[in-house]
Design an enzyme around this catalytic site. Structure first.
Site, PDB file in Angstrom:
ATOM      1  N   ASP A 212      14.262  30.840 -33.680  1.00 37.56           N
ATOM      2  CA  ASP A 212      15.317  30.713 -32.688  1.00 37.56           C
ATOM      3  C   ASP A 212      16.711  30.953 -33.251  1.00 37.56           C
ATOM      4  O   ASP A 212      17.552  31.536 -32.603  1.00 37.56           O
ATOM      5  CB  ASP A 212      15.245  29.332 -32.045  1.00 37.56           C
ATOM      6  N   THR A 213      16.929  30.489 -34.458  1.00 36.24           N
ATOM      7  CA  THR A 213      18.248  30.704 -35.034  1.00 36.24           C
ATOM      8  C   THR A 213      18.487  32.184 -35.255  1.00 36.24           C
ATOM      9  O   THR A 213      19.583  32.671 -35.072  1.00 36.24           O
ATOM     10  CB  THR A 213      18.393  29.955 -36.368  1.00 36.24           C
TER      11      THR A 213
END
Ligand SMILES: *[C@@H]1O[C@H](CO)[C@@H](O)[C@H](O)[C@H]1NC(C)=O
Ligand SMILES: *[C@@H]1O[C@H](CO)[C@@H](O)[C@H](O)[C@H]1NC(C)=O
Ligand SMILES: *[C@@H]1O[C@H](CO)[C@@H](O)[C@H](O)[C@H]1NC(C)=O
Ligand SMILES: *[C@@H]1O[C@H](CO)[C@@H](O)[C@H](O)[C@H]1NC(C)=O
Length: 390
Positions: A212-213
């Site tokens: 996600d990052t």
């Protein structure tokens, strides 16, 4: 290190019965969920409201990790080097859920909250700033069940207690608002089609993959501020200190790789967003919370230090338990009443909140303080409510 949830889903028993229509959004069995999914409304409005410091705000929340462990984690270390490391950030209580709710409504209830409690969604809507809440593995937009186990993938990571929006009845009971509380898959779709809103809240369950990052950083968004935080720490006997990092191209180059040791808590997210878009306030803990210094320097908000004779020295505040309230299972206390006359740098309480709570001044206990209560130092209700305290 894994940033896994502490939640264990009850295993689902197979359900083969035909579901009666219409399906309740709280139903969690497979047939009901699939039936509801087929007709669920999803909305992805876009807007372009210029902010004073940033034009998009992304809040990413990770689970239970002590400050020391988070700061020593290589992924977090690498992220901190790309932005501003907030070394004096605190959760507001234990366990997880009230922390998630604090960032949305400026208070910290535990279960479904009355519809007369407004949220950041109302403040953003008031100024035409689009918003969306993204929850990994949420089966459909507006789903209100307590959890969901995807029978196809076995994924069991979606839990309502990590969804800051749907627990507010002012969201759950509004089809238009509930339609913006959606599966994380929608984030990727909107990213591709240029349909992301300006305010995003993401509960990832896969950060340990870096998944996600990376999505966040690979995206070429302009003038975005990304706030990555933990919901609470892990050790309930120490101060509830958490690591948070600010990232994104809204951070000036000279601040990249720096440390900010001002005191912040979850309400600082609300205060920062309010200051940036000159939003109205909720008249709750959002009013007094510190605005992140990199933003405050442009909006001219004062970044204050903890200093209040009603509380002990900061080191003695643990923020490790909740105080009584309408939703407490142990000790009841009256529903907190917002301050309808709040004022901060010209920002006043949202008109609809003023209208909903007329004549409530004598019952308001929010006075724009930076300092917030915890379970060991509950708020001082004005008379005549003091009698309710156990
Ligand atoms: C929700 O997201 C999960 C992955 O996170 C995906 O497997 C599932 O199909 C999605 N459901 C919907 C309705 O989009
Ligand atoms: C992003 O992905 C790359 C490779 O796919 C990896 O090397 C890097 O560490 C990831 N970054 C983050 C912040 O997770
Ligand atoms: C909060 O921390 C204090 C100090 O360690 C401790 O005495 C208290 O029991 C803790 N409360 C909870 C609910 O863990
Ligand atoms: C807010 O809602 C609660 C729960 O429905 C109700 O008890 C309370 O009276 C309401 N307060 C106001 C001012 O409407």
């Amino acid at each position: 290190m894994r940033f896994s949830t502490s939640f264990t889903a009850a295993s689902l028993t197979a359900v083969a019965l035909a579901a009666p229509a219409p399906v309740s959004p709280t139903a969690t069995d497979v047939t009901d969920v699939y039936a509801a999914e087929a007709t669920a409304l999803t909305l992805s409005p876009v807007s372009h409201v210029k902010g004073k410091v940033f034009d998009r705000y992304v809040s990413i929340w990770l689970e239970n990790t002590d400050y020391a462990a988070a700061a020593a984690d290589p992924t977090m270390e690498a992220l901190a080097k790309k932005g501003i490391k907030l070394t004096n950030s605190f959760a507001v209580t234990h366990p997880s859920e009230p922390n998630y709710l604090s960032v949305f409504g400026g208070w910290r209830p535990f279960r479904a909250t009355p519809s007369n409690v407004s949220t950041i969604a109302d403040l953003l809507d008031d100024k035409g700033v689009s918003w969306g809440v993204y929850q990994e593995d949420m089966p459909y937009s507006g789903y209100q069940g307590f959890s969901w186990v995807n029978p196809k993938t076995g994924a069991n990571d979606y839990v309502r207690k990590h969804n800051p929006a749907i627990v507010y009845n002012s969201i759950a009971n509004s089809p238009e608002k509930a339609a913006k509380v959606k599966n994380f898959t929608l984030f990727n779709e909107e990213l591709k089609s240029n349909k992301l809103p300006q305010w995003l809240f993401i509960t990832p369950n896969m950060l340990n993959d870096g998944h996600d990052t990376n999505v966040t950083f690979d995206a070429s968004w302009s003038n975005t501020l990304v706030h990555i935080t933990f919901d609470e720490n892990e050790d309930y006997t120490i101060q509830n200190q958490i690591l948070a990092v600010l990232l994104g191209d809204a951070i000036p180059k000279e601040l990249v790789g720096t440390v900010d040791d001002n005191y912040y808590n979850h309400y600082s997210e609300l205060a920062t967003v309010e200051a940036n878009w000159d939003l109205k306030t909720l008249g709750r803990w959002d009013v007094g919370a510190n605005v992140f210094a990199n933003v405050a320097s442009k909006t001219r908000d004062n970044v204050r230090k903890w200093n209040n004779d009603d509380y002990p020295a900061f080191e003695k505040m643990f923020f490790n338990s909740s105080y009584p309230g309408i939703l407490s299972t142990t000790t009841w206390a009256p529903q907190p009443v917002p301050d309808i006359h709040s004022r901060r740098k010209g920002r006043t309480t949202l008109d609809s909140i003023q209208d909903a709570w007329p004549g409530s001044d004598d019952k308001n206990y929010y006075h724009g303080e930076l300092e917030i209560p915890d379970g060991m130092h509950p708020p001082k209700y004005p008379e005549p409510f003091s009698a309710y305290w156990a």
